[in-house]
Design a protein around this motif. Structure first.
Motif, PDB file in Angstrom:
ATOM      1  N   ASN A 297       0.863  -1.173   0.000  1.00 28.70           N
ATOM      2  CA  ASN A 297       0.000   0.000   0.000  1.00 28.70           C
ATOM      3  C   ASN A 297       0.901   1.225   0.000  1.00 28.70           C
ATOM      4  N   LEU A 298       1.018   1.898  -1.154  1.00 27.60           N
ATOM      5  CA  LEU A 298       1.822   3.118  -1.263  1.00 27.60           C
ATOM      6  C   LEU A 298       0.955   4.294  -0.833  1.00 27.60           C
ATOM      7  N   THR A 299       1.345   4.988   0.230  1.00 25.06           N
ATOM      8  CA  THR A 299       0.489   6.028   0.791  1.00 25.06           C
ATOM      9  C   THR A 299       1.244   7.323   1.066  1.00 25.06           C
ATOM     10  N   GLU A 300       0.425   8.371   1.174  1.00 23.32           N
ATOM     11  CA  GLU A 300       0.899   9.634   1.706  1.00 23.32           C
ATOM     12  C   GLU A 300       1.082   9.490   3.225  1.00 23.32           C
ATOM     13  N   ARG A 301       1.521  10.577   3.865  1.00 20.93           N
ATOM     14  CA  ARG A 301       1.646  10.600   5.322  1.00 20.93           C
ATOM     15  C   ARG A 301       0.639  11.583   5.907  1.00 20.93           C
ATOM     16  N   VAL A 302       0.231  11.313   7.151  1.00 25.67           N
ATOM     17  CA  VAL A 302      -0.497  12.320   7.914  1.00 25.67           C
ATOM     18  C   VAL A 302       0.546  13.281   8.474  1.00 25.67           C
ATOM     19  N   ASP A 303       0.538  14.514   7.993  1.00 24.85           N
ATOM     20  CA  ASP A 303       1.498  15.504   8.473  1.00 24.85           C
ATOM     21  C   ASP A 303       0.886  16.898   8.350  1.00 24.85           C
ATOM     22  N   ARG A 304       1.673  17.893   8.646  1.00 23.40           N
ATOM     23  CA  ARG A 304       1.170  19.273   8.612  1.00 23.40           C
ATOM     24  C   ARG A 304       0.604  19.633   7.255  1.00 23.40           C
ATOM     25  N   LYS A 305       1.320  19.271   6.197  1.00 25.20           N
ATOM     26  CA  LYS A 305       0.869  19.624   4.855  1.00 25.20           C
ATOM     27  C   LYS A 305      -0.427  18.905   4.506  1.00 25.20           C
ATOM     28  N   GLN A 306      -0.536  17.618   4.849  1.00 26.20           N
ATOM     29  CA  GLN A 306      -1.729  16.847   4.515  1.00 26.20           C
ATOM     30  C   GLN A 306      -2.972  17.430   5.187  1.00 26.20           C
ATOM     31  N   MET A 307      -2.837  17.828   6.447  1.00 23.58           N
ATOM     32  CA  MET A 307      -3.991  18.297   7.205  1.00 23.58           C
ATOM     33  C   MET A 307      -4.214  19.800   7.093  1.00 23.58           C
ATOM     34  N   GLY A 308      -3.318  20.483   6.395  1.00 25.23           N
ATOM     35  CA  GLY A 308      -3.510  21.916   6.182  1.00 25.23           C
ATOM     36  C   GLY A 308      -3.353  22.739   7.440  1.00 25.23           C
ATOM     37  N   LEU A 309      -2.378  22.404   8.264  1.00 26.53           N
ATOM     38  CA  LEU A 309      -2.159  23.123   9.515  1.00 26.53           C
ATOM     39  C   LEU A 309      -1.281  24.353   9.272  1.00 26.53           C
TER      40      LEU A 309
END
Length: 703
Positions: free
Chosen positions: A429-441
């Motif tokens: 499963n090739l995935t993105e990460r949950v991080d600042r950029k992903q969540m728009g913080l």
């Protein structure tokens, strides 16, 4: 045409009785195949453990045959002293057997008996494995014969050092075609055509529509990705190295002058045989199969969990959205429990030539340099994490601060097939990460933290928002003090901002929220809960983990994010690591995951009840129970419908099956670490589990 006539002659000539000799144990013999009687079995010149079918007589083509008291034979090479030994391993140049230095008892024992014509050589223990010469590669190994009739490339005869053919095997007559009694004294006496026919072809290197397929050195198989929309026939332009003056063939059919070839029904793992040949000789061969999944190649050695190691990354995108050029990368193993599995998960950081981060947009996801290859090694379906996250991304309420679809509280991903250092690793499963950029913080400014992101790294009182893990109730105590110079606190990691290089993180929003849940009076909790938590997303998160019976996600394996703590301390949740869902535990077992079980009771029994969910329910804060019931009824008509839930799995199961990836995954990893892979059985289990699970929640929420 001459080849075809020669083969037809070998296959149709009537067996005859002719002058021959009796097998004498301990004598020296060549082992010849009826289909190519001018050749013989010999050790490979490139691998002392491998066997090939050589033309003429070679200096290492003699064998001794001895017999045990129980009637089974030991076959040993005269020159090397090595034994024919079954090991069940298939590599690029071996087929389930090897030449071993020592006698491995039953593994080195063979049954030899007269067939309709010639001798059949089968393994003592694996009786349906017959000695076999592969028609495409001339590799000698065993082949699992499922019929009662051996083919001519599985029929052999013995010729002694004087050129005499063995026709008496322990009193049993060995019938042979007349041409088997020819007596070439050496390879020069073999007709030119036969000598060319016995030559072992090389490995064919080629491109498909200008792209190199990926080669698995263990199985000797090329893999090439196709768009999922490909129909029942795929037409491509093939170009082979050294093709000048030669012809390309696909399953015996010649390509056009410019290399155009047709592949009919390129799915379900069908293997196509390619050959590069002149009118009288096969120069090189290859086996090619197709997949509808993208392919990822990674390279690197000395990889560990604690640090990133220099390596390479290449993505083969079937829809051509991403270039398949080789990219520098840094790699490490990732995960806690997963690092103990044979099938490893990887964290990948893409870099440029100077070692700096290099962003790339992969498979329609975001542009970034940091990616995750999740092995899903404990999941018997190899898709739970992907299906669960797809579901969350489709239905979950947007975070309170969201102004566009760019503010995501989950990750997108794609199933891919991975090769590591030229060896097939299976479905990932090739995935993105949950991080600042992903969540728009909000980005932190200098030393002042704004956006905050926290990830739980263990089960603790404070990852469960103050739950006493002995009593299962809110502890009523103040959380431990924090230090913004530290990157960890009370079972949490600060993912943003990180406390490093003189910068500080900010623990206050999480500390204050845990303090509220743990020890605030009931009225204060009800009054302030909506100020501290993004309750619409919290509501969806609870229904989500309750539907999935997520055994590992009520406190551990989750994120809490704050968009900008200088404006609001409100926390919004995001899920992570969803392998232990849909009727399976975190370690792959079904124990305590029955669809009729009550999730709340399970969490309390396991000391995993998050005090936030517990107090919201018990105090019915902000009309919590009505919100849950109303939201469930809405989702039950759409995303939580059992047929729609199951369709998500069915689509992935069909994709893996049509791609041939399901079969490759089973061959590579079945029973690794005790995880048995039977995708059809798992699909039926999921269908039954989902139907019963939704019925349980229907009763609970009065649907």
């Amino acid at each position: 045409m001459r080849k075809i006539l020669f083969l037809l002659f070998c296959l149709t000539v009537l067996p005859v009785s002719a002058a021959g000799v009796k097998l004498k144990l301990g004598e020296h013999y060549q082992i010849r195949c009826l289909l190519w009687p001018a050749g013989c079995v010999a050790p490979s010149p490139s691998n002392p453990e491998a066997l090939v079918y050589a033309h003429g007589r070679t200096d290492n083509s003699l064998w001794t045959v001895t017999k045990d008291l129980d009637g089974y034979y030991l076959i040993r090479n005269v020159k090397t002293g090595r034994y024919m030994t079954y090991d069940g391993v298939r590599t690029s140049d071996r087929r389930y057997m090897r030449l071993s230095r020592t006698d491995h008892n039953d593994a080195s024992r063979w049954k030899i008996y007269p067939g309709r014509t010639g001798m059949i050589i089968s393994h003592k223990s694996h009786t349906n494995h017959l000695l076999n010469v592969r028609r495409d590669s001339y590799i000698v190994g065993t082949y699992r014969n499922t019929s009662s009739l051996a083919t001519d490339n599985e029929r052999f005869f013995l010729v002694d050092s004087k050129g005499r053919v063995v026709t008496d095997l322990d009193g049993g007559e060995v019938k042979l075609p007349a041409h088997c009694f020819d007596k070439p004294s050496d390879s020069r006496s073999v007709p030119v055509q036969a000598r060319k026919q016995m030559r072992v072809p090389g490995l064919l290197e080629f491109t498909v529509n200008g792209h190199k397929p990926v080669y698995d050195k263990k199985t000797g198989l090329y893999l090439y990705p196709l768009p999922e929309r490909t129909g029942s026939e795929f037409t491509a332009q093939l170009a082979a190295a050294g093709q000048s003056g030669l012809l390309l063939f696909v399953d015996g059919k010649a390509a056009t002058r410019n290399g155009r070839c047709s592949f009919e029904r390129p799915e379900d793992g069908r293997v196509f045989r390619l050959a590069l040949a002149s009118d009288s000789d096969t120069v090189a061969v290859a086996r090619l199969t197709f997949t509808y999944l993208p392919i990822v190649e990674i390279g690197g050695s000395g990889i560990g969990k604690s640090h990133f190691t220099a390596g390479t990354f290449r993505l083969h995108d079937p829809d051509n959205r991403s270039a398949d050029s080789l990219t520098a990368a840094r790699l490490r193993f990732r995960g806690d429990y997963s690092t103990f599995m044979n099938k490893k998960s990887f964290a990948v950081k893409l870099t440029d030539g100077s070692g700096k981060a290099a962003n790339r947009r992969l498979l329609g996801m975001r542009s970034d340099n940091y990616w995750i290859l999740d092995a899903m090694a404990v999941d018997h379906a190899r898709m739970r994490n992907r299906v669960a996250m797809d579901l969350w991304m489709d239905f979950a309420a947007a975070p309170y601060y969201a102004t566009s679809r760019r503010n995501l509280n989950g990750v997108r991903g794609r199933l891919v097939e991975v090769f590591w250092n030229g060896s097939y690793q299976g479905v990932y499963n090739l995935t993105e990460r949950v991080d600042r950029k992903q969540m728009g913080l909000a980005r932190s400014d200098g030393r002042k933290a704004k956006g905050c992101l926290y990830k739980s790294n263990t089960w603790s009182t404070w990852t469960l928002m103050g739950c006493n893990r002995t009593t299962g109730r809110p502890s009523g105590t103040r959380p431990p003090q924090y230090d913004n110079r530290g990157g960890s606190w009370a079972g949490w990691d600060a993912k943003y901002p990180k406390a490093e290089s003189g910068r500080q993180t900010e623990w206050k929003p999480l500390y204050d929220a845990a303090d509220l849940v743990s020890r605030a009076e009931d009225r204060a909790f009800v009054r302030e809960a909506a100020e501290r938590f993004d309750l619409p997303v919290v509501c969806d998160y609870w229904l989500f983990i309750e539907l999935l019976f997520a055994v590992d996600n009520s406190g551990k394996n989750m994120f809490w994010a704050v968009e900008d703590q200088t404006r609001s301390p409100r926390l919004t949740p995001a899920p992570w690591d969803l392998d232990g869902t849909f009727g399976r535990s975190w370690d792959g077992h079904r124990s305590e995951c029955a669809p009729g079980n009550d999730y709340r009771s399970y969490l309390r029994r396991q000391w995993k009840m998050n005090s936030l969910f517990d107090r919201l329910e018990k105090l019915d804060a902000n009309g919590w129970k009505a919100k849950l019931s109303g939201r469930y009824r809405s989702l039950r008509r759409t995303h939580f419908d059992p047929k729609l839930l199951m369709k998500r799995f069915e689509d992935y199961f069909r994709l893996l099956e049509r791609s041939g990836a399901a079969a490759r995954e089973r061959r590579r990893w079945d029973n690794a670490n005790g995880i048995y892979l039977n995708f059809r059985s798992e699909e039926e289990y999921l269908r039954d589990w989902i139907k019963k699970r939704v019925a349980t929640l229907d009763r609970q929420y009065g649907y």
